[in-house]
Design a protein around this motif. Structure first.
Motif, PDB file in Angstrom:
ATOM      1  N   TRP A  20       1.126  -1.075   0.201  1.00 40.78           N
ATOM      2  CA  TRP A  20       0.378   0.140   0.108  1.00 40.78           C
ATOM      3  C   TRP A  20       0.924   1.228  -0.373  1.00 40.78           C
ATOM      4  CZ3 TRP A  20      -0.457   2.880   4.624  1.00 40.78           C
ATOM      5  CH2 TRP A  20      -0.595   4.048   4.830  1.00 40.78           C
TER       6      TRP A  20
ATOM      7  N   VAL B 112      -1.360  12.040   8.860  1.00 43.67           N
ATOM      8  CA  VAL B 112      -3.031  11.128   8.177  1.00 43.67           C
ATOM      9  C   VAL B 112      -3.280  11.713   7.527  1.00 43.67           C
ATOM     10  CG1 VAL B 112      -4.455  10.497   9.161  1.00 43.67           C
ATOM     11  CG2 VAL B 112      -2.744  10.044  10.861  1.00 43.67           C
ATOM     12  N   VAL B 113      -3.084  12.879   7.091  1.00 47.99           N
ATOM     13  CA  VAL B 113      -4.028  13.545   6.360  1.00 47.99           C
ATOM     14  C   VAL B 113      -3.017  13.353   4.623  1.00 47.99           C
ATOM     15  CG1 VAL B 113      -4.241  16.293   5.301  1.00 47.99           C
ATOM     16  CG2 VAL B 113      -5.123  15.232   7.793  1.00 47.99           C
TER      17      VAL B 113
ATOM     18  N   SER C 275      -3.751   9.967   3.825  1.00 48.83           N
ATOM     19  CA  SER C 275      -5.514   9.530   3.452  1.00 48.83           C
ATOM     20  C   SER C 275      -5.680  10.152   2.057  1.00 48.83           C
ATOM     21  CB  SER C 275      -5.930  10.681   4.158  1.00 48.83           C
ATOM     22  OG  SER C 275      -5.807   9.625   5.614  1.00 48.83           O
TER      23      SER C 275
ATOM     24  N   THR D 257      -3.585   8.055  -0.605  1.00 53.52           N
ATOM     25  CA  THR D 257      -4.504   6.331  -1.144  1.00 53.52           C
ATOM     26  C   THR D 257      -5.320   7.476  -1.511  1.00 53.52           C
ATOM     27  OG1 THR D 257      -3.820   6.225   1.057  1.00 53.52           O
ATOM     28  CG2 THR D 257      -5.869   5.098  -0.160  1.00 53.52           C
ATOM     29  N   ALA D 258      -6.381   8.058  -1.937  1.00 51.90           N
ATOM     30  CA  ALA D 258      -8.115   9.061  -2.481  1.00 51.90           C
ATOM     31  C   ALA D 258      -6.988   9.005  -3.972  1.00 51.90           C
ATOM     32  CB  ALA D 258      -7.925  10.411  -1.405  1.00 51.90           C
TER      33      ALA D 258
END
Length: 351
Positions: A277, A316-317, A320, A323-324
């Motif tokens: 990932w 974290v942001v 995220s 990933t998007a």
């Protein structure tokens, strides 16, 4: 800096097998760069309201591992490319759609909550769309973008040698690169002038790292001339030591050790879910993290959030968002462009 599709390697891997180790290494390198920027770099450029008490200086050198990976992957790709346009479409689809989207996101965030030093004039922002804004005299919207120009100029060099049919003489090409890199290093150390255009177009400050990746690819193929390849690795390290100094020599030795383990098959433990990932999102993570992260950390700290928590939230942001972008922009755009090109090529072949 996206995920890698591989070709046979010495018969040990099936055709089109996924080089999960390289994906994982790219992801870990990107995460190291994030850690450096959010700790050491932010402390130097902006200053945490509550000093973290630690940093991650080694993360600054994660980009050099990127360069080795690119040397490996691009030489591998060109060895299995039918013509130049296939390579151009492959690289364009990998790099530019995600890059342009991430520029739009970054520009919007910077305009809304960015620090004053992050703001760019519209003309500068437009120049960033080229990916070679630094060479053209512009500023980067995100400080991390400097490596993209380096990568692009490497691709252009390799495409030129491919089109000239000279990749079979790669050892001579690498030898010329190393001579020029050492010449640049010695001239610069002596305080003498060296052509900026030549230095940047030939990426002389970084080309030995790409050369290491190429030589490791050759080693993994178990071809004749392994002794020469090993000697070339030694020459690359010597050139880096002379041209770039002891710190980057140490970085090169670490990268060489990592690649030696990879070629020997000792990094297959990296082929697991979390690393896969991280490798898949490494390119958008790299593109999105710095300017947005700095703006977010600054705003959070201004509102009383502890610095360490602000850094954690920024990580974290960034993860995220990456990933998007990978799921809804990077992969779909790349697949659509390549599918369109295949259809166009088939029509031309049957016309």
């Amino acid at each position: 800096m996206g995920a890698v599709r591989a070709t046979p390697t010495g018969g040990a891997r099936p055709k089109t097998a996924r080089l999960g180790e390289l994906d994982a290494l790219r992801g870990l390198a990107a995460l190291a760069v994030v850690a450096f920027h959010y700790t050491t770099s932010y402390a130097q450029q902006v200053g945490h309201l509550q000093p973290l008490g630690f940093g991650f200086t080694p993360g600054n050198y994660g980009v050099h591992l990127f360069f080795l990976i690119s040397g490996y992957v691009i030489f591998m790709t060109l060895e299995h490319t039918r013509d130049g346009m296939d390579f151009v479409v492959s690289r364009f689809s990998r790099l530019y759609p995600a890059y342009w989207f991430c520029i739009a996101v970054t520009a919007a965030v910077v305009a809304a909550i960015g620090l004053p030093a992050q703001q760019l004039a519209p003309a500068e922002l437009a120049l960033n769309l080229t990916m070679v804004q630094q060479f053209l005299g512009g500023e980067h919207l995100d400080g991390s973008y400097w490596t993209l120009q380096v990568e692009l100029f490497f691709y252009a060099q390799m495409l030129l040698w491919f089109m000239l049919g000279q990749l079979r003489h790669i050892h001579w090409i690498i030898a010329a690169w190393l001579v020029l890199a050492v010449a640049h290093g010695l001239v610069s150390a002596d305080g003498q002038h060296f052509s900026y255009t030549v230095r940047e177009l030939l990426i002389l400050r970084h080309i030995p790292f790409f050369a290491l990746g190429i030589v490791f690819y050759r080693l993994q193929q178990q071809r004749s001339g392994r002794d020469l390849d090993i000697a070339m690795i030694g020459l690359c390290l010597v050139a880096i030591g002379i041209a770039n100094g002891p710190v980057l020599l140490l970085v090169a030795l670490v990268c060489t050790t990592v690649f030696a383990l990879f070629v020997a098959g000792r990094l297959r433990f990296l082929c697991i879910g979390p690393f896969a990932w991280l490798g898949a999102i490494s390119y958008p993570l790299y593109l999105l993290h710095q300017a947005i992260g700095f703006a977010l950390i600054h705003r959070l700290e201004q509102r009383g959030v502890p610095s360490l928590a602000a850094v954690g939230l920024a990580v974290v942001v960034a993860l995220s968002l990456a990933t998007a972008v990978n799921r809804w922009v990077e992969r779909p755009a790349m697949e659509a462009i390549r599918r369109t090109w295949r259809r166009q090529r088939e029509r031309l072949a049957t016309a």
